[in-house]
Design a protein around this motif. Structure first.
Motif, PDB file in Angstrom:
ATOM      1  N   THR A 145       0.868  -1.191   0.016  1.00 22.06           N
ATOM      2  CA  THR A 145       0.094  -0.031  -0.097  1.00 22.06           C
ATOM      3  C   THR A 145       0.931   1.305  -0.118  1.00 22.06           C
ATOM      4  O   THR A 145       1.851   1.194   0.430  1.00 22.06           O
ATOM      5  N   ASP A 146       0.491   2.338  -0.585  1.00 21.31           N
ATOM      6  CA  ASP A 146       0.861   3.535  -0.604  1.00 21.31           C
ATOM      7  C   ASP A 146       0.595   4.379   0.409  1.00 21.31           C
ATOM      8  O   ASP A 146       0.011   4.100   1.454  1.00 21.31           O
ATOM      9  N   ASP A 147       1.055   5.714   0.519  1.00 23.28           N
ATOM     10  CA  ASP A 147       0.677   6.661   1.457  1.00 23.28           C
ATOM     11  C   ASP A 147      -0.806   7.078   1.398  1.00 23.28           C
ATOM     12  O   ASP A 147      -1.192   7.915   2.456  1.00 23.28           O
ATOM     13  N   ASN A 148      -1.599   6.774   0.605  1.00 23.51           N
ATOM     14  CA  ASN A 148      -3.093   7.027   0.556  1.00 23.51           C
ATOM     15  C   ASN A 148      -3.882   5.785   1.036  1.00 23.51           C
ATOM     16  O   ASN A 148      -4.989   5.689   1.022  1.00 23.51           O
ATOM     17  N   ASN A 149      -2.984   4.828   1.610  1.00 24.17           N
ATOM     18  CA  ASN A 149      -3.504   3.610   2.288  1.00 24.17           C
ATOM     19  C   ASN A 149      -4.095   2.813   0.915  1.00 24.17           C
ATOM     20  O   ASN A 149      -5.367   2.418   1.462  1.00 24.17           O
ATOM     21  N   ALA A 150      -3.777   2.642  -0.085  1.00 27.33           N
ATOM     22  CA  ALA A 150      -4.335   2.053  -1.275  1.00 27.33           C
ATOM     23  C   ALA A 150      -3.089   1.374  -2.154  1.00 27.33           C
ATOM     24  O   ALA A 150      -2.068   1.528  -2.004  1.00 27.33           O
ATOM     25  N   HIS A 151      -3.825   0.364  -2.812  1.00 26.80           N
ATOM     26  CA  HIS A 151      -2.836  -0.171  -3.668  1.00 26.80           C
ATOM     27  C   HIS A 151      -3.686  -0.828  -4.958  1.00 26.80           C
ATOM     28  O   HIS A 151      -4.860  -0.330  -5.226  1.00 26.80           O
ATOM     29  N   VAL A 152      -3.401  -1.796  -5.809  1.00 28.44           N
ATOM     30  CA  VAL A 152      -4.148  -2.117  -7.085  1.00 28.44           C
ATOM     31  C   VAL A 152      -4.299  -3.542  -6.896  1.00 28.44           C
ATOM     32  O   VAL A 152      -3.651  -4.582  -6.629  1.00 28.44           O
ATOM     33  N   GLN A 153      -5.655  -3.770  -7.288  1.00 25.35           N
ATOM     34  CA  GLN A 153      -6.083  -5.160  -7.651  1.00 25.35           C
ATOM     35  C   GLN A 153      -5.529  -5.746  -9.000  1.00 25.35           C
ATOM     36  O   GLN A 153      -5.087  -5.040  -9.710  1.00 25.35           O
ATOM     37  N   PRO A 154      -5.578  -7.043  -9.220  1.00 22.99           N
ATOM     38  CA  PRO A 154      -5.186  -7.719 -10.287  1.00 22.99           C
ATOM     39  C   PRO A 154      -5.648  -6.911 -11.705  1.00 22.99           C
ATOM     40  O   PRO A 154      -5.105  -6.887 -12.760  1.00 22.99           O
ATOM     41  N   ASP A 155      -6.907  -6.423 -11.695  1.00 27.59           N
ATOM     42  CA  ASP A 155      -7.351  -5.914 -12.991  1.00 27.59           C
ATOM     43  C   ASP A 155      -7.239  -4.504 -13.237  1.00 27.59           C
ATOM     44  O   ASP A 155      -7.788  -3.877 -14.005  1.00 27.59           O
ATOM     45  N   GLY A 156      -6.266  -4.159 -12.275  1.00 27.69           N
ATOM     46  CA  GLY A 156      -5.833  -2.788 -12.422  1.00 27.69           C
ATOM     47  C   GLY A 156      -6.606  -1.830 -11.381  1.00 27.69           C
ATOM     48  O   GLY A 156      -6.421  -0.582 -11.637  1.00 27.69           O
ATOM     49  N   SER A 157      -7.462  -1.963 -10.614  1.00 25.21           N
ATOM     50  CA  SER A 157      -8.378  -1.317 -10.004  1.00 25.21           C
ATOM     51  C   SER A 157      -7.653  -0.639  -8.595  1.00 25.21           C
ATOM     52  O   SER A 157      -7.047  -1.426  -7.763  1.00 25.21           O
ATOM     53  N   TYR A 158      -7.188   0.636  -8.722  1.00 22.52           N
ATOM     54  CA  TYR A 158      -6.564   1.324  -7.559  1.00 22.52           C
ATOM     55  C   TYR A 158      -7.676   1.458  -6.542  1.00 22.52           C
ATOM     56  O   TYR A 158      -8.961   1.938  -6.956  1.00 22.52           O
ATOM     57  N   HIS A 159      -7.529   1.136  -5.164  1.00 25.18           N
ATOM     58  CA  HIS A 159      -8.814   1.425  -4.433  1.00 25.18           C
ATOM     59  C   HIS A 159      -8.126   1.472  -2.759  1.00 25.18           C
ATOM     60  O   HIS A 159      -7.043   1.139  -2.696  1.00 25.18           O
TER      61      HIS A 159
END
Length: 383
Positions: free
Chosen positions: A244-258
């Motif tokens: 996860t990044d500083d926005n408490n987010a990361h990316v799912q296999p389909d490309g969805s940043y969440h």
């Protein structure tokens, strides 16, 4: 006639009588004066009276001018009052965190009129994005609709990275939430295959749970598939890295940043990094979501803002089937947390009823918090 000096010893009786007659005439006309001078003096006196009248008139004019000056002072006071009112209004708005551009609810029980025309379309030149972020919210009939491409509108961390091998990509987002949300006594769990718990205004979804899990022994763990009994948390633990990044987010296999937690980059854009009550999105049941701060008195918009605390605590009685706490500290798994009513500010879905800048009459609403569960994992409204 001229008045001369004379010697009485040198004149006779006839002369005396003649002189007496002349003297009578002189007394009547007044020696050394003339009727014209007298008339002139009378005119001058009248002129002085006119001047006095003019002076009085001028004084009256000055008095009127003084009255005008009073009016000017009154106008100045009036302007001062207006400026004071404007300043007070502006300061009050800033202190309360009220963002009037969001709009306010038009009807009790409805969210119509609040952020019904939120539109964003701008290129994100963050190294791991390099794409245009599009999000278009609208209200029509009984529904709030979102059409977006899932691209964030703020800087992100590096993706792919060692712990997250996925690349941020555009996804098709098209959802509709009710404009008249109804709170129930039932908590409906969402996330993963059950659907997003909500969307942030930039069109990025909220999905706080993960697909990672461990079996009872703790010897078999995976960050995908969710096949074990113990669900791994993305945040608040150090045993597993989800990238996860500083926005408490990361990316799912389909490309969805969440987002799994507080969307710091988006909040900074919306609140200008100030301590204000910030509406950041909408939950799947149609209720609003706020970030971090709420009124210390839920029913009083004049009360101080405070950071909201979730009402989840680490379990006191650890299951004998749980992987060893000496290997995986408490807080690693979702099952390590339990809801304890009254231990924080919010209910089991990280929400509460209260007033907000956009809903001065009060509404049920959710919070993103710095404490567990970070984002709501369930919703209390009717789906």
């Amino acid at each position: 006639m001229k008045c001369d000096n004379f010697n009485l010893n040198q004149i006779n009786l006839t002369q005396i009588m003649a002189m007496a007659l002349s003297a009578s005439i002189l007394v009547t006309t007044g020696c050394g004066s003339s009727s014209s001078d007298s008339s002139s003096n009378q005119v001058n006196t009248n002129a002085q009276a006119d001047n006095s009248s003019n002076t009085t008139s001028n004084n009256t004019t000055n008095s009127d001018n003084a009255s005008s000056t009073d009016n000017s002072d009154t106008n100045t006071d009036s302007n001062s009052g207006d400026n004071s009112g404007t300043d007070s209004g502006d300061d009050s708005g800033t202190d309360s965190g009220d963002d009037s551009s969001n709009g306010t609810a038009q009807t009790e029980g409805s969210t119509d009129g609040v952020l019904c025309d939120y539109t964003y379309s701008e290129f994100n030149n963050s190294a791991s994005v390099q794409a245009t972020s599009n999000a278009d919210w609208s209200c029509s009939g009984t529904a709030r609709q979102l059409v977006a491409n899932g691209i964030p509108d703020h800087a992100t961390g590096t993706f792919p990275n060692q712990a997250n091998p996925n690349t941020i990509s555009e996804v098709n987002v098209s959802i509709a939430y009710t404009l008249t949300p109804t709170k129930t006594d039932t908590a409906s769990t969402l996330g993963g295959p059950r659907g997003a718990t909500g969307y942030v205004l930039n069109g990025v979804k909220i999905d706080a749970n993960t697909a990672g899990s461990c079996d009872d022994s703790g010897n078999s763990c995976s960050l995908v598939g969710n096949t074990g009994n113990w669900s791994i948390e993305a945040l608040g633990q150090t045993s597993f890295d989800f990238g996860t990044d500083d926005n408490n987010a990361h990316v799912q296999p389909d490309g969805s940043y969440h987002y799994h937690g507080m969307p710091e980059g988006f909040i900074a854009l919306r609140s200008d990094s100030q301590v204000v009550m910030t509406l950041i999105g909408w939950a799947a049941d149609g209720f609003p979501i706020y970030a971090r701060y709420g009124y210390s008195d839920a029913e009083n918009a004049q009360s101080e803002l405070k950071a909201m605390q979730g009402s989840y605590q680490l379990v006191e009685n650890v299951s004998s089937n749980r992987p060893s706490t000496s290997v995986y500290a408490l807080g690693t798994f979702a099952q390590d947390w339990e809801y304890v009513a009254g231990s924080g500010d919010l209910d089991e879905c990280n929400g509460r009823f209260g007033v907000t800048p956009e809903f001065p009459e009060g509404i049920y609403h959710y919070y993103a918090t710095d404490s567990y569960p970070y984002f709501q994992r369930c919703v209390k409204g009717q789906l």
